[in-house]
Design a protein around this motif. Structure first.
Motif: not given
Ligand SMILES: [Zn+2]
Length: 406
Positions: A192-197, A245-253, A350-359
């Motif tokens: 619950g510490k991350k909000i996926e945006t 090689t572009l990086e976006n710190p919102l995502f892990a990795p 905190e906001v974050c991005g993910i590699g998977g997909g949600t609705v």
């Protein structure tokens, strides 16, 4: 006032546990996974929430003649607020099959409560949020509180197999507008510490090398598809990792990922040179990167190696999904969610991005800023899946705060 209703949520804890356990005992597997659909579970829910104080409970079922009932149920339960703004909590009632039963310690459809956890298929994904969202309404009703926002609990089918009969149907029916505050509690990071945006784009690629089969002792007359695939894989892998090689710190990795994954079985014996080789790649690409550039690498390399070896190399895209722009960090849904989480748990999410997909992607596609958040241990689709009862209580309180706080 808010404290009263949060205390009520606490008092409903046992009831939430029992309700989730009853629901788990009614499997809701879609026909794509050889199930009977979600109708029985939907009927249980409709009956169960009769005295929850919803002002309206509507059905937006999608027709599907592959299931006995002929429908894929979608429920929209509304508890009216003082304003015309809507807070939408979107949870799904379908589940994935149990998988290998030998890996389960208990029956996936005879839920067990042990050490604060409810074990069973679909307990976490997404049963706990179905319960948390519905009981937010019940707690408000029992406390005699009219929320500030309309609480709309939207329970959908078909999340696990594409959402055509669930979220896509709901969106097509015009049930969600850009003015709505949309929460999808179906992914959790760090409890619950991350909000996926935001989500990465997805590209699943199938490569087929058509060579020429031959005898292992006489390679001269063959075109060895195995060797050509090995070369293809090495070249594509290097080009992708050097080129993007572009990086976006919102995502892990923080980078795009390109993974060779499945390889299909080729010849059964050691002394035959395979004439056909099939390999798959799973690519998760940062939203800023055009998928056409990634595709060019796969296609140009195929052409180069074809010309060089005489093999025919086919490139097929199994998934080709450009992700919509992410929900901005200062979107109302994110700010409201942060504030509700903080007031209930003390956590600065905190906001974050993910590699998977949600609705949530379906909403973002329509320009509706959705946020994905939940509290769980992240054990979806696993054997011995469980939901932590305390987290159900937490999430219920957050939903209550969302509709009562300014
Ligand atoms: Zn889910």
């Amino acid at each position: 006032m808010q404290k009263d209703v949060l205390d009520t949520v606490e008092r409903l804890k046992e009831e939430m546990k029992d309700s989730l356990m009853e629901m788990i005992a009614i499997p809701a597997i879609g026909p794509d996974n050889d199930g009977d659909g979600e109708t029985k579970r939907a009927e249980f829910i409709m009956e169960h929430i009769k005295d929850f104080g919803f002002d309206s409970v509507e059905r937006y079922d999608a027709e599907d003649d592959r299931v006995p009932s002929g429908i894929r149920p979608n429920i929209v339960a509304t508890k009216k607020g003082k304003t015309d703004r809507n807070v939408l909590i979107i949870a799904h009632i379908d589940i994935v099959p149990e998988g290998d039963l030998d890996l389960w310690d208990t029956d996936p459809y005879k839920p067990v409560f042990k050490d604060g956890k409810i074990y069973g298929r679909g307990s976490e994904d997404n049963g706990q949020e179905v319960i948390a969202a519905l009981y937010a309404a019940k707690a408000l009703t029992l406390s005699g509180i009219t929320p500030k926002y309309n609480l709309k609990v939207i329970l959908v089918s078909d999340e696990e197999t594409g959402s055509k009969y669930g979220v896509k149907h709901i969106v097509d029916e015009g049930l969600v507008s850009q003015n709505d505050i949309v929460i999808v509690p179906d992914h959790s990071q760090e409890r619950g510490k991350k909000i996926e945006t935001a989500e990465k784009s997805g590209l699943w690629v199938k490569i087929v090398v058509h060579g020429k089969q031959g005898h292992g002792a006489a390679p001269g007359s063959a075109i060895n598809s195995n060797r050509i695939m090995a070369r293809y894989q090495a070249e594509v892998d290097a080009l992708l990792h050097e080129g993007f090689t572009l990086e976006n710190p919102l995502f892990a990795p923080p980078v795009s990922t390109f993974e060779p994954t499945k390889r299909e079985k080729n010849v059964p014996n050691v002394n035959t040179i395979p004439g056909k080789e099939v390999q798959y790649f799973d690519c998760r690409v940062l939203p800023e990167v055009p998928l056409s550039e990634v595709k060019s690498v796969f296609e140009d390399t195929a052409e180069d190696i074809s010309l060089d070896t005489g093999a025919d190399i086919e490139v097929v895209y199994l998934v080709d999904k450009k992700s919509p722009p992410g929900t901005p960090e200062d979107a109302e849904v994110v700010l409201k969610l942060k504030s509700a989480i903080k007031s209930v748990t003390g956590i600065d999410a905190e906001v974050c991005g993910i590699g998977g997909g949600t609705v949530a992607a379906h909403f973002r596609q329509k320009g509706i800023p959705a946020a994905v958040w939940a509290t769980n241990d992240c054990v979806p689709h696993q054997p011995n899946e469980y939901a932590v009862l305390d987290y159900i209580v937490t999430d219920c309180k957050v939903f209550v705060s969302l509709v009562t706080e300014d």
